[in-house]
Design a protein around this motif. Structure first.
Motif, PDB file in Angstrom:
ATOM      1  N   VAL B 140       0.844  -1.202   0.000  1.00 21.11           N
ATOM      2  CA  VAL B 140       0.000   0.000   0.000  1.00 21.11           C
ATOM      3  C   VAL B 140       0.880   1.254   0.000  1.00 21.11           C
ATOM      4  O   VAL B 140       0.648   2.200  -0.759  1.00 21.11           O
ATOM      5  CB  VAL B 140      -0.952  -0.014   1.235  1.00 21.11           C
ATOM      6  N   HIS B 143       2.729   1.604  -3.422  1.00 14.33           N
ATOM      7  CA  HIS B 143       1.873   1.851  -4.583  1.00 14.33           C
ATOM      8  C   HIS B 143       1.056   3.123  -4.432  1.00 14.33           C
ATOM      9  O   HIS B 143       1.048   3.972  -5.308  1.00 14.33           O
ATOM     10  CB  HIS B 143       0.953   0.640  -4.824  1.00 14.33           C
ATOM     11  N   SER B 144       0.383   3.264  -3.286  1.00 12.66           N
ATOM     12  CA  SER B 144      -0.547   4.395  -3.140  1.00 12.66           C
ATOM     13  C   SER B 144       0.127   5.669  -2.654  1.00 12.66           C
ATOM     14  O   SER B 144      -0.334   6.761  -2.967  1.00 12.66           O
ATOM     15  CB  SER B 144      -1.662   4.031  -2.156  1.00 12.66           C
ATOM     16  N   VAL B 145       1.176   5.537  -1.881  1.00  5.87           N
ATOM     17  CA  VAL B 145       1.830   6.754  -1.366  1.00  5.87           C
ATOM     18  C   VAL B 145       2.986   7.157  -2.272  1.00  5.87           C
ATOM     19  O   VAL B 145       3.100   8.315  -2.661  1.00  5.87           O
ATOM     20  CB  VAL B 145       2.339   6.539   0.090  1.00  5.87           C
ATOM     21  N   ASP B 147       3.669   5.958  -5.339  1.00  6.77           N
ATOM     22  CA  ASP B 147       3.354   5.898  -6.780  1.00  6.77           C
ATOM     23  C   ASP B 147       4.240   4.952  -7.595  1.00  6.77           C
ATOM     24  O   ASP B 147       4.454   5.185  -8.784  1.00  6.77           O
ATOM     25  CB  ASP B 147       3.408   7.307  -7.410  1.00  6.77           C
ATOM     26  N   LYS B 168      -2.718  -5.995  -2.540  1.00 11.63           N
ATOM     27  CA  LYS B 168      -3.175  -4.622  -2.286  1.00 11.63           C
ATOM     28  C   LYS B 168      -4.705  -4.573  -2.178  1.00 11.63           C
ATOM     29  O   LYS B 168      -5.238  -3.840  -1.337  1.00 11.63           O
ATOM     30  CB  LYS B 168      -2.697  -3.676  -3.390  1.00 11.63           C
ATOM     31  N   LEU B 172      -6.676  -3.027   0.948  1.00 13.61           N
ATOM     32  CA  LEU B 172      -7.668  -1.947   0.880  1.00 13.61           C
ATOM     33  C   LEU B 172      -9.001  -2.401   1.469  1.00 13.61           C
ATOM     34  O   LEU B 172      -9.703  -1.614   2.114  1.00 13.61           O
ATOM     35  CB  LEU B 172      -7.857  -1.480  -0.565  1.00 13.61           C
TER      36      LEU B 172
END
Lengths: 237, 180
Positions: B140, B143-145, B147, B168, B172
């Motif tokens: 997470v 990927h999400s923070v 990028d 992931k 989530l």
């Protein structure tokens, strides 16, 4: 209920979790060196430092910088080099170097008082900031002691080495006191506050070094508190 | 978007190659582009700003010291994140420290521009993230923070991109339940 997009949006806010900008810049300076371009990379950290020291001492501007005083054009280079040196040293060594930097600032101040009255203020500011750095280092040592104590580790050695700095600080106070009468009245006040700050640091060190270890058995080498004979509190016996 | 990402990767590879050839400024640019991400990667594991800074500094010093050993045909990201991961492991091993559940109950955000609501919701999310497994949290974060693409994360975590997508999704889903 939140959907995945909402969560993703919130997660992106963690981008604001960044290192301290001054730390980031200092680390870059340590790695790359200030204003040094196209230097050859060396394979280990000390080689980088050695190279920087050699450059500093051999290049003409380096020599000028080493001799420079506050307010002079090369002085910022000298300070940058000192900061790099402080930064490259381990945490324990940083405290020692911070103290050496106070000595350097005091010595500059002495020189300036004799040579150049106008620059005295700048030199005093440098002394103030170097004393502030010592305070930071003492606080760092205090935090370290607290952490170690929480972990049940022995902190005697750190406390002893910290206590050893008290005479050095007293010597610095004495040096400053000898400079004091040679300064104009308003600067004397400024210098007096530096001496007071050093006194506060000294007291902090004493407090830290005399503080009992909370995890330590009070009977284990501790001097038991002597009850006040004049106390009116009745004895349990 | 993808085009720019590939271009950026190519540029990073070029910088690394230049750094290997002795251009210290190129190493500085590599540092600039990765320092915040490496710092966050470490911070989420040690939960202390000071320790994260110390370890991040060590990571880049090690990278600088060993850049000659880095082989071009391998992933630089995998290489530097391995150094970061090992530094965290060494930190816990040598200091004999345990992850405290209390130390970072609140995290400070340098970005003062965040409004109070965003700060509060990020704190809540941070607590929820801590309930995830180590791998879920890592995917997470990366990927999400930060990028990174799943392909890039695959190099860092040593898992197939498809497996990371599933990981992931699970993370989530857990977060959604926790944030209810």
């Amino acid at each position: 209920m939140e959907n995945f997009n909402d969560i993703e949006k919130k997660l992106s806010l963690f981008k604001s979790l960044k290192p301290n900008p001054s730390w980031q810049a200092q680390t870059r300076q340590l790695l790359v060196g200030e204003k040094q371009s196209d230097l050859v990379l060396f394979s280990w950290r000390k080689a980088v430092l050695t190279f920087a020291v050699v450059i500093f001492l051999t290049v003409g501007s380096g020599v000028l910088a080493a001799e420079s005083l506050p307010g002079e054009p090369f002085y910022p280079i000298k300070r940058a080099f000192e900061r790099a040196r402080l930064f490259l040293t381990n945490k324990e060594g940083q405290f020692v170097i911070s103290q050496q930097l106070v000595d350097a600032r005091i010595s500059e101040l002495k020189q300036i008082v004799v040579e150049n009255d106008q620059a005295t203020n700048k030199a005093l500011v440098e002394v103030e900031s170097s004393v502030a750095e010592i305070k930071v280092q003492v606080e760092a040592q205090q935090r370290k002691i607290e952490v170690l104590q929480r972990e049940g580790k022995d902190v005697t050695e750190i406390k002893e080495s910290l206590a050893n700095f008290v005479p050095a600080i007293e010597a610095k106070q004495e040096q400053l006191k000898t400079i004091e009468p040679t300064l104009p009245a308003e600067r004397q006040e400024q210098l007096a506050s530096v001496i007071v700050n050093l006194e506060a640091i000294k007291l902090d060190i004493r407090k830290i070094t005399l503080e009992a270890d909370p995890d330590k058995d009070p009977q284990d080498g501790e001097i038991p508190q002597v009850p006040d004979p004049n106390s009116t509190t009745p004895s349990p016996n | 978007m993808l085009f720019f990402k590939r271009e950026a990767d190519a540029s990073l590879e070029q910088l690394i190659e230049q750094a290997k050839n002795g251009n210290i400024n190129s190493f500085g640019k590599v540092y600039d582009s990765l320092v915040e991400k490496v710092y966050r990667f470490i911070f989420f594991k040690v939960e202390s700003r000071e320790t994260a800074e110390d370890l991040t500094q060590g990571v880049f010093l090690k990278a600088l010291e060993n850049i000659e050993k880095y082989r071009k045909n391998t992933s630089f990201l995998a290489w530097i994140y391995t150094i970061a991961r090992n530094s965290v492991i060494d930190h816990y091993r040598t200091k004999k420290q345990k992850v405290s559940l209390e130390v970072a109950s609140k995290i400070e955000f340098i970005d003062k521009e965040l409004d109070l609501e965003s700060k509060e919701s990020t704190q809540t999310l941070y607590q929820a993230l801590r309930a995830l497994s180590h791998e879920e949290r890592e995917v997470v974060e990366l990927h999400s923070v930060d990028d990174y693409s799943f392909e890039e994360i695959a190099q860092v975590m040593g898992k197939a991109p498809g497996a990371l997508r599933i990981l992931k999704y699970r993370a989530l889903t857990k977060l959604r339940k926790l944030l209810k």
